[in-house]
Design a protein around this motif. Structure first.
Motif, PDB file in Angstrom:
ATOM      1  N   UNK A   1       0.813  -1.219   0.000  1.00 10.49           N
ATOM      2  CA  UNK A   1       0.000   0.000   0.000  1.00 10.49           C
ATOM      3  C   UNK A   1       0.843   1.264   0.000  1.00 10.49           C
ATOM      4  N   UNK A   2       2.167   1.146   0.071  1.00 13.12           N
ATOM      5  CA  UNK A   2       3.052   2.311   0.032  1.00 13.12           C
ATOM      6  C   UNK A   2       4.438   1.850  -0.387  1.00 13.12           C
TER       7      UNK A   2
ATOM      8  N   UNK B   1       5.841   8.571 -11.240  1.00 18.29           N
ATOM      9  CA  UNK B   1       4.842   7.574 -11.642  1.00 18.29           C
ATOM     10  C   UNK B   1       4.359   6.771 -10.439  1.00 18.29           C
ATOM     11  N   UNK B   2       5.277   6.428  -9.552  1.00 16.97           N
ATOM     12  CA  UNK B   2       4.889   5.671  -8.361  1.00 16.97           C
ATOM     13  C   UNK B   2       4.028   6.519  -7.431  1.00 16.97           C
TER      14      UNK B   2
ATOM     15  N   UNK C   1       1.231   6.148  -1.858  1.00 16.50           N
ATOM     16  CA  UNK C   1       1.912   7.119  -1.008  1.00 16.50           C
ATOM     17  C   UNK C   1       3.383   6.714  -0.894  1.00 16.50           C
ATOM     18  N   UNK C   2       4.253   7.708  -0.945  1.00 12.88           N
ATOM     19  CA  UNK C   2       5.691   7.437  -0.931  1.00 12.88           C
ATOM     20  C   UNK C   2       6.355   8.007   0.309  1.00 12.88           C
ATOM     21  N   UNK C   3       7.416   7.320   0.734  1.00 12.87           N
ATOM     22  CA  UNK C   3       8.299   7.837   1.772  1.00 12.87           C
ATOM     23  C   UNK C   3       9.730   7.717   1.283  1.00 12.87           C
ATOM     24  N   UNK C   4      10.610   8.483   1.905  1.00 10.00           N
ATOM     25  CA  UNK C   4      12.036   8.417   1.632  1.00 10.00           C
ATOM     26  C   UNK C   4      12.724   8.077   2.938  1.00 10.00           C
TER      27      UNK C   4
ATOM     28  N   UNK D   1       7.622  17.484  -3.597  1.00 10.87           N
ATOM     29  CA  UNK D   1       6.216  17.221  -3.357  1.00 10.87           C
ATOM     30  C   UNK D   1       5.787  15.784  -3.588  1.00 10.87           C
ATOM     31  N   UNK D   2       6.732  14.928  -3.989  1.00 10.10           N
ATOM     32  CA  UNK D   2       6.367  13.554  -4.331  1.00 10.10           C
ATOM     33  C   UNK D   2       6.241  12.655  -3.107  1.00 10.10           C
ATOM     34  N   UNK D   3       6.888  13.029  -2.014  1.00 12.21           N
ATOM     35  CA  UNK D   3       6.960  12.164  -0.838  1.00 12.21           C
ATOM     36  C   UNK D   3       6.097  12.706   0.296  1.00 12.21           C
ATOM     37  N   UNK D   4       5.281  11.825   0.867  1.00 10.71           N
ATOM     38  CA  UNK D   4       4.501  12.207   2.047  1.00 10.71           C
ATOM     39  C   UNK D   4       5.370  12.250   3.291  1.00 10.71           C
TER      40      UNK D   4
END
Length: 219
Positions: A5-6, A98-99, A104-107, A127-130
């Motif tokens: 889911x992420x 694209x992902x 939802x993305x994290x780094x 802005x791509x990472x939550x």
């Protein structure tokens, strides 16, 4: 098993080809102080937090500066190198974007916060990472699972519902220990150790092969 889911990305070696820059900067810095890397210094420092690798250079390699001074010196040089030319891996920015449309993305990075923010701003990915997380912000760096466990917690998900994208031995070990599904994109110059690679659920030839469809297959 939970469905994915992420997705949690590493930074160095996955989005930017910076491992060589780190090695060049730290080797030059150590040499300026009349010291040299130990035989295993490079492998050990890949994944260490800022406090850990600066302590290694100060206490074990013997640079006559405190860990805090070493960190400040080296990070300033890294920031300067990134300002001059950010070594973005071909296709990585497009893959992250694209992902982000699907998950939802994290780094979860071993880089210092100041470098993470500089890289994401320069690459247009802020802005791509939550969630963005440095190992400076958890008790232990990679290979300990702390940074991946905390990234999942901040996403509000169990680790088993997250996929990690990693390249290094310590990064792979960290993500696997935290319980994430692990995607390995091996670095051509700094390939992961066999035991770390064995912990990966999926091995890709390059970051461009990472697609939402590939992530769906992990669980």
């Amino acid at each position: 098993m939970s469905a994915i889911r992420a997705v949690v990305f590493d930074l160095d070696g996955v989005i930017i080809d910076s491992e060589g820059v780190w090695e060049q900067v730290r080797r030059a810095y150590v040499a300026e102080h009349g010291r040299q890397f130990l035989p295993d210094s490079q492998d050990r420092m890949m994944g260490m937090s800022t406090g850990e690798w600066s302590a290694h250079l100060s206490h074990e390699v013997g640079v006559p500066r405190s860990p805090e001074q070493v960190a400040g010196d080296v990070l300033a040089r890294m920031a300067q190198r990134y300002r001059a030319a950010l070594p973005v891996i071909d296709g990585s920015v497009a893959v992250v974007r694209a992902m982000a449309e699907r998950y939802p993305l994290a780094l979860a990075s071993s880089s210092a916060r100041l470098l993470i923010d500089q890289v994401l701003d320069t690459a247009g990915l802020a802005g791509a990472f939550r969630v963005t997380l440095s190992t400076e912000e958890v008790p232990r760096g990679k290979p300990a699972p702390d940074v991946y466990e905390e990234a999942a917690r901040r996403l509000g998900l169990p680790p088993a519902a997250c996929a990690a994208v990693e390249d290094s031995s310590n990064g792979l070990r960290s993500a696997a220990a935290a319980g994430l599904a692990v995607v390995c994109v091996p670095h051509g110059v700094y390939p992961p150790a066999a035991d770390a690679l064995a912990a990966a659920d999926m091995v890709l030839d390059g970051i461009a092969d990472l697609t939402p469809e590939a992530v769906q297959k992990l669980r």
